[in-house]
Motif scaffolding. Structure first.
Motif, PDB file in Angstrom:
ATOM      1  N   PHE A  31       0.830  -1.213   0.000  1.00 18.74           N
ATOM      2  CA  PHE A  31       0.000   0.000   0.000  1.00 18.74           C
ATOM      3  C   PHE A  31       0.860   1.258   0.000  1.00 18.74           C
ATOM      4  O   PHE A  31       0.605   2.199  -0.767  1.00 18.74           O
ATOM      5  CB  PHE A  31      -0.924  -0.014   1.220  1.00 18.74           C
ATOM      6  N   LYS A  32       1.892   1.289   0.845  1.00 19.59           N
ATOM      7  CA  LYS A  32       2.741   2.476   0.921  1.00 19.59           C
ATOM      8  C   LYS A  32       3.412   2.759  -0.422  1.00 19.59           C
ATOM      9  O   LYS A  32       3.482   3.921  -0.858  1.00 19.59           O
ATOM     10  CB  LYS A  32       3.801   2.287   2.010  1.00 19.59           C
ATOM     11  N   GLU A  33       3.908   1.707  -1.058  1.00 15.11           N
ATOM     12  CA  GLU A  33       4.592   1.894  -2.339  1.00 15.11           C
ATOM     13  C   GLU A  33       3.651   2.472  -3.387  1.00 15.11           C
ATOM     14  O   GLU A  33       3.996   3.444  -4.086  1.00 15.11           O
ATOM     15  CB  GLU A  33       5.151   0.549  -2.807  1.00 15.11           C
ATOM     16  N   GLU A  34       2.453   1.908  -3.507  1.00  9.20           N
ATOM     17  CA  GLU A  34       1.521   2.372  -4.536  1.00  9.20           C
ATOM     18  C   GLU A  34       0.948   3.745  -4.202  1.00  9.20           C
ATOM     19  O   GLU A  34       0.800   4.604  -5.080  1.00  9.20           O
ATOM     20  CB  GLU A  34       0.396   1.346  -4.711  1.00  9.20           C
ATOM     21  N   PHE A  35       0.635   3.978  -2.942  1.00  3.88           N
ATOM     22  CA  PHE A  35       0.068   5.273  -2.556  1.00  3.88           C
ATOM     23  C   PHE A  35       1.086   6.396  -2.730  1.00  3.88           C
ATOM     24  O   PHE A  35       0.765   7.476  -3.245  1.00  3.88           O
ATOM     25  CB  PHE A  35      -0.411   5.208  -1.099  1.00  3.88           C
TER      26      PHE A  35
ATOM     27  N   ASP B 172      -7.259   8.659  -7.760  1.00  4.61           N
ATOM     28  CA  ASP B 172      -6.344   7.511  -7.891  1.00  4.61           C
ATOM     29  C   ASP B 172      -5.788   7.103  -6.531  1.00  4.61           C
ATOM     30  O   ASP B 172      -5.706   5.910  -6.213  1.00  4.61           O
ATOM     31  CB  ASP B 172      -5.194   7.872  -8.833  1.00  4.61           C
ATOM     32  N   ALA B 173      -5.385   8.081  -5.730  1.00  7.30           N
ATOM     33  CA  ALA B 173      -4.870   7.770  -4.394  1.00  7.30           C
ATOM     34  C   ALA B 173      -5.959   7.176  -3.517  1.00  7.30           C
ATOM     35  O   ALA B 173      -5.716   6.239  -2.737  1.00  7.30           O
ATOM     36  CB  ALA B 173      -4.295   9.028  -3.748  1.00  7.30           C
ATOM     37  N   ASP B 174      -7.184   7.678  -3.632  1.00  8.92           N
ATOM     38  CA  ASP B 174      -8.284   7.145  -2.829  1.00  8.92           C
ATOM     39  C   ASP B 174      -8.640   5.730  -3.265  1.00  8.92           C
ATOM     40  O   ASP B 174      -8.901   4.852  -2.430  1.00  8.92           O
ATOM     41  CB  ASP B 174      -9.497   8.068  -2.952  1.00  8.92           C
ATOM     42  N   ASN B 175      -8.649   5.472  -4.565  1.00  7.74           N
ATOM     43  CA  ASN B 175      -8.924   4.114  -5.060  1.00  7.74           C
ATOM     44  C   ASN B 175      -7.853   3.137  -4.600  1.00  7.74           C
ATOM     45  O   ASN B 175      -8.145   1.982  -4.267  1.00  7.74           O
ATOM     46  CB  ASN B 175      -9.010   4.129  -6.575  1.00  7.74           C
TER      47      ASN B 175
ATOM     48  N   LEU C 185       0.439  13.235   3.487  1.00  5.43           N
ATOM     49  CA  LEU C 185      -0.218  14.498   3.134  1.00  5.43           C
ATOM     50  C   LEU C 185       0.476  15.685   3.794  1.00  5.43           C
ATOM     51  O   LEU C 185       0.586  16.757   3.186  1.00  5.43           O
ATOM     52  CB  LEU C 185      -1.695  14.443   3.531  1.00  5.43           C
ATOM     53  N   LYS C 186       0.939  15.504   5.012  1.00  4.31           N
ATOM     54  CA  LYS C 186       1.674  16.589   5.666  1.00  4.31           C
ATOM     55  C   LYS C 186       2.978  16.891   4.930  1.00  4.31           C
ATOM     56  O   LYS C 186       3.341  18.060   4.745  1.00  4.31           O
ATOM     57  CB  LYS C 186       1.961  16.212   7.121  1.00  4.31           C
ATOM     58  N   ALA C 187       3.678  15.828   4.518  1.00  7.68           N
ATOM     59  CA  ALA C 187       4.904  16.046   3.751  1.00  7.68           C
ATOM     60  C   ALA C 187       4.596  16.720   2.413  1.00  7.68           C
ATOM     61  O   ALA C 187       5.350  17.600   1.958  1.00  7.68           O
ATOM     62  CB  ALA C 187       5.609  14.712   3.524  1.00  7.68           C
ATOM     63  N   LYS C 188       3.496  16.316   1.796  1.00  3.93           N
ATOM     64  CA  LYS C 188       3.097  16.942   0.524  1.00  3.93           C
ATOM     65  C   LYS C 188       2.743  18.411   0.730  1.00  3.93           C
ATOM     66  O   LYS C 188       3.039  19.263  -0.123  1.00  3.93           O
ATOM     67  CB  LYS C 188       1.914  16.181  -0.069  1.00  3.93           C
ATOM     68  N   LEU C 189       2.105  18.717   1.840  1.00  5.55           N
ATOM     69  CA  LEU C 189       1.778  20.118   2.137  1.00  5.55           C
ATOM     70  C   LEU C 189       3.052  20.953   2.272  1.00  5.55           C
ATOM     71  O   LEU C 189       3.129  22.079   1.755  1.00  5.55           O
ATOM     72  CB  LEU C 189       0.951  20.202   3.420  1.00  5.55           C
ATOM     73  N   ARG C 190       4.037  20.418   2.982  1.00  8.50           N
ATOM     74  CA  ARG C 190       5.297  21.160   3.138  1.00  8.50           C
ATOM     75  C   ARG C 190       5.957  21.393   1.782  1.00  8.50           C
ATOM     76  O   ARG C 190       6.490  22.477   1.515  1.00  8.50           O
ATOM     77  CB  ARG C 190       6.241  20.394   4.063  1.00  8.50           C
ATOM     78  N   GLU C 191       5.919  20.367   0.938  1.00  7.74           N
ATOM     79  CA  GLU C 191       6.563  20.489  -0.369  1.00  7.74           C
ATOM     80  C   GLU C 191       5.790  21.421  -1.293  1.00  7.74           C
ATOM     81  O   GLU C 191       6.385  22.170  -2.072  1.00  7.74           O
ATOM     82  CB  GLU C 191       6.683  19.099  -0.993  1.00  7.74           C
TER      83      GLU C 191
ATOM     84  N   ILE D  95      -5.923  21.108   0.196  1.00 13.25           N
ATOM     85  CA  ILE D  95      -6.987  20.657   1.115  1.00 13.25           C
ATOM     86  C   ILE D  95      -8.003  19.797   0.362  1.00 13.25           C
ATOM     87  O   ILE D  95      -8.534  18.810   0.900  1.00 13.25           O
ATOM     88  CB  ILE D  95      -7.666  21.857   1.786  1.00 13.25           C
ATOM     89  N   ALA D  96      -8.295  20.150  -0.891  1.00 18.77           N
ATOM     90  CA  ALA D  96      -9.224  19.343  -1.684  1.00 18.77           C
ATOM     91  C   ALA D  96      -8.656  17.946  -1.928  1.00 18.77           C
ATOM     92  O   ALA D  96      -9.394  16.952  -1.935  1.00 18.77           O
ATOM     93  CB  ALA D  96      -9.503  20.036  -3.010  1.00 18.77           C
ATOM     94  N   PHE D  97      -7.347  17.850  -2.127  1.00 19.57           N
ATOM     95  CA  PHE D  97      -6.723  16.533  -2.306  1.00 19.57           C
ATOM     96  C   PHE D  97      -6.891  15.691  -1.049  1.00 19.57           C
ATOM     97  O   PHE D  97      -7.216  14.493  -1.134  1.00 19.57           O
ATOM     98  CB  PHE D  97      -5.239  16.720  -2.637  1.00 19.57           C
ATOM     99  N   ALA D  98      -6.662  16.282   0.122  1.00 17.85           N
ATOM    100  CA  ALA D  98      -6.821  15.539   1.374  1.00 17.85           C
ATOM    101  C   ALA D  98      -8.278  15.146   1.608  1.00 17.85           C
ATOM    102  O   ALA D  98      -8.572  14.060   2.104  1.00 17.85           O
ATOM    103  CB  ALA D  98      -6.289  16.362   2.543  1.00 17.85           C
ATOM    104  N   SER D  99      -9.210  16.028   1.226  1.00 21.18           N
ATOM    105  CA  SER D  99     -10.632  15.747   1.445  1.00 21.18           C
ATOM    106  C   SER D  99     -11.125  14.607   0.571  1.00 21.18           C
ATOM    107  O   SER D  99     -12.167  14.004   0.866  1.00 21.18           O
ATOM    108  CB  SER D  99     -11.458  17.008   1.175  1.00 21.18           C
ATOM    109  N   SER D 100     -10.417  14.304  -0.506  1.00 23.65           N
ATOM    110  CA  SER D 100     -10.850  13.225  -1.396  1.00 23.65           C
ATOM    111  C   SER D 100     -10.555  11.842  -0.822  1.00 23.65           C
ATOM    112  O   SER D 100     -11.030  10.846  -1.360  1.00 23.65           O
ATOM    113  CB  SER D 100     -10.168  13.372  -2.760  1.00 23.65           C
ATOM    114  N   MET D 101      -9.773  11.756   0.257  1.00 17.41           N
ATOM    115  CA  MET D 101      -9.449  10.463   0.867  1.00 17.41           C
ATOM    116  C   MET D 101     -10.637   9.983   1.703  1.00 17.41           C
ATOM    117  O   MET D 101     -10.960  10.572   2.744  1.00 17.41           O
ATOM    118  CB  MET D 101      -8.215  10.596   1.761  1.00 17.41           C
ATOM    119  N   SER D 102     -11.312   8.936   1.244  1.00 15.09           N
ATOM    120  CA  SER D 102     -12.516   8.458   1.930  1.00 15.09           C
ATOM    121  C   SER D 102     -12.203   7.847   3.295  1.00 15.09           C
ATOM    122  O   SER D 102     -13.075   7.775   4.161  1.00 15.09           O
ATOM    123  CB  SER D 102     -13.225   7.418   1.060  1.00 15.09           C
ATOM    124  N   VAL D 103     -10.961   7.379   3.486  1.00 15.73           N
ATOM    125  CA  VAL D 103     -10.613   6.753   4.759  1.00 15.73           C
ATOM    126  C   VAL D 103     -10.446   7.783   5.873  1.00 15.73           C
ATOM    127  O   VAL D 103     -10.502   7.437   7.057  1.00 15.73           O
ATOM    128  CB  VAL D 103      -9.315   5.935   4.600  1.00 15.73           C
TER     129      VAL D 103
END
Length: 534
Positions: free
Chosen positions: A222-226, A238-241, A285-291, A320-328
């Motif tokens: 999961f980590k590799e694909e995500f 794609d990330a949510d799927n 997501l936090k790392a992505k936000l920093r980047e 924020i919209a990217f993070a909100s798309s995560m259904s988990v």
């Protein structure tokens, strides 16, 4: 049945205790005279307590070797009839009431004389089926197929474990049914259930290892694909799927391990896997936000124009919209990520605000010297206009740093700061001397109005020094150029006069020389006009 047996056993003990008690009374009365003769009352006060001990049994010398056994039996009987002892009722029965207590116990024994003992075939089935179950259990432990399956499950996450284990269990239980089919059904069923639970308990450690291997394997995949989906900036779906796919795959493999009546719990494994998936998503997501926010926000704040905060808001909302798309992720998780992104922007803006004065000074010098060296201005007033324009550009830096505008507050801070540049001598009366800006919440304010006033006064002095130095150089160059202009004009006038005389003289003769004389005269006149303007 058990209660009746215990009652019978207790009553028998009481009967023996009563018999010995009566014998002890007779023995005590027989030897009481001898005991009294050994005591001298004058040596003891009435308050002194003493203990009588058995030292002799003269009338029955044949029982002398059994004195130790009698004493031990007496001690045990005392423990039995003591309150809370083995008698079970916890009540103390004095010697005077022993006869009535024994009669009551005997009545209870008679009332419960019909004991509920199982039939002989049931007891036989119980004993033999127990041995059969133990034999089959040991055969299962030593079975080569089970040993291989257990070793594989402890080393890796093998597929089809539950199906293979179910076949082994069914084989054991069928063998048990075959060997115990001639015995009573109740005894068979009880021992079969006991055997099943014993088998489940034995394989529980192997199942635990298998679930752990499944956890490690699916978490790594999961980590590799995500991470790949996030790093390549694919569509948020794609990330949510990817997340939903691996959660469902893990649940299916856990369901494959589960068996009917099993004692192990796969719910905890599912819960732990989901928790680790969610933790990794939030961390990524936090790392992505920093980047995604650090460099763009810093660059936008240093440019400081009318598009600074609109561009920052666009970037913020996209992440924020990217993070909100995560259904988990739940609402609380999205709120936490949004708060983290906001804190990151506030931190970057606050750090840039610490160097705001230096950046304002650098921008003023750059803007002023660029326009000044380009030319196109006239006199001292032109230099002052250039200074005002450079100050206005520096105010845009200050305007961008005043507050974190992740929402459009519609404030007029920019107009207030720009108006202060038009006032002479750095007068900041147009800026409110307070700790808040009108229309901007205190929670997002970085530089207060009072801090702006102090900053502008210092900035005005520094910029004025630069402008004054330019004016001094300009005036000095102007005086020097004035002397050069006078000398040049005299020289040009003299040359022009000679030219006119020459042209007049040659004009009598006529010819092309006349035209050349007129051209030289026009050129010298233009040069004189240029020098005068300078």
């Amino acid at each position: 049945m058990t209660a009746s047996c215990e009652t019978l056993f207790t009553a028998g003990k009481l009967f023996v205790a009563g018999t010995l008690f009566v014998a002890g009374i007779l023995f005590t009365s027989r030897n009481s005279v001898r005991c009294r003769n050994t005591i001298h009352p004058e040596h003891y006060s009435p308050a002194v307590a003493f203990t009588l001990e058995l030292t002799d049994w003269c009338p029955y010398p044949q029982f002398h070797p059994n004195l130790a056994q009698v004493a031990n039996l007496k001690l045990r009987l005392s423990e039995i009839i003591a309150p809370g002892g083995l008698i079970g009722r916890g009540a103390f029965v004095p010697g005077s009431g022993f006869s009535l207590a024994a009669q009551n116990f005997w009545t209870e024994i008679q009332a419960n004389r019909n004991l509920n003992l199982p039939r002989e075939e049931v007891m036989v089935a119980h004993a033999i089926c127990k041995k059969i179950a133990e034999k089959i259990f040991h055969k299962f432990i030593e079975d080569e197929e089970w040993c291989k399956l257990s070793a594989d499950a402890k080393s890796c996450a093998i597929p089809g474990f539950g199906r293979k284990l179910k076949l082994l269990f069914e084989r054991c239980l069928l063998r048990y049914d075959e060997e115990s089919k001639y015995f009573d059904e109740r005894g068979r069923s009880r021992k079969k259930e006991s055997l099943t639970q014993k088998l489940f308990k034995h394989v529980e450690a192997t199942v635990s290892s298998l679930l752990q291997n499944l956890h490690y394997e699916f978490r790594a995949k999961f980590k590799e694909e995500f991470d790949k989906a996030v790093n390549e900036e694919r569509c948020p779906s794609d990330a949510d799927n990817c997340t939903r796919h691996w959660i469902k795959s893990f649940d299916d493999r856990c369901a494959d391990v589960m068996m009917k009546g099993a004692t192990w719990d796969i719910t905890a494994s599912k819960r732990n896997f989901r928790a680790e998936v969610k933790a990794h998503i939030k961390s990524k997501l936090k790392a992505k936000l920093r980047e995604a926010l650090a460099e763009p926000v810093k660059a936008a704040l240093r440019i400081a124009d009318e598009n600074t905060w609109p561009s920052i808001r666009t970037c913020f909302r996209r992440e924020i919209a990217f993070a909100s798309s995560m259904s988990v992720l739940h609402v609380e998780d999205i709120r936490m990520i949004k708060s983290h992104a906001r804190s990151l922007i506030v931190s970057i803006a606050s750090k840039e605000a610490e160097e705001i004065f230096l950046r304002m000074e650098q921008r003023f010098q750059k803007e002023f010297m660029t326009v000044f060296q380009r030319g196109g201005w006239e006199g001292i007033e032109g230099i002052k206009c250039i200074a005002i324009q450079a100050r206005v550009m520096s105010m845009k830096l200050l305007e961008a740093m005043v507050a974190v505008r992740l929402e459009d507050y519609g404030d007029n801070v920019g107009n207030i700061l720009s108006a202060s540049c038009l006032v002479a001598d750095g007068n900041t009366s147009g800026i409110p001397d307070s700790s808040t800006w009108i229309g901007i919440p205190d929670s997002v304010t970085i530089i207060t109005p009072s801090q702006c006033c102090s900053l502008l006064r210092t900035f005005w002095l520094v910029s004025k020094e630069l402008v004054d130095s330019i004016l001094v150089k300009y005036n000095a160059n102007k005086e020097e150029h004035k002397d050069h202009k006078i000398a040049a004009m005299v020289t040009i006038g003299f040359v022009a006069s000679l030219g006119i005389v020459s042209i007049t003289t040659v004009a009598i003769v006529g010819g092309p020389v006349t035209l050349v004389g007129f051209a030289v005269t026009s050129l010298l006149s233009s040069l004189a006009n240029y020098i005068m303007r300078k």
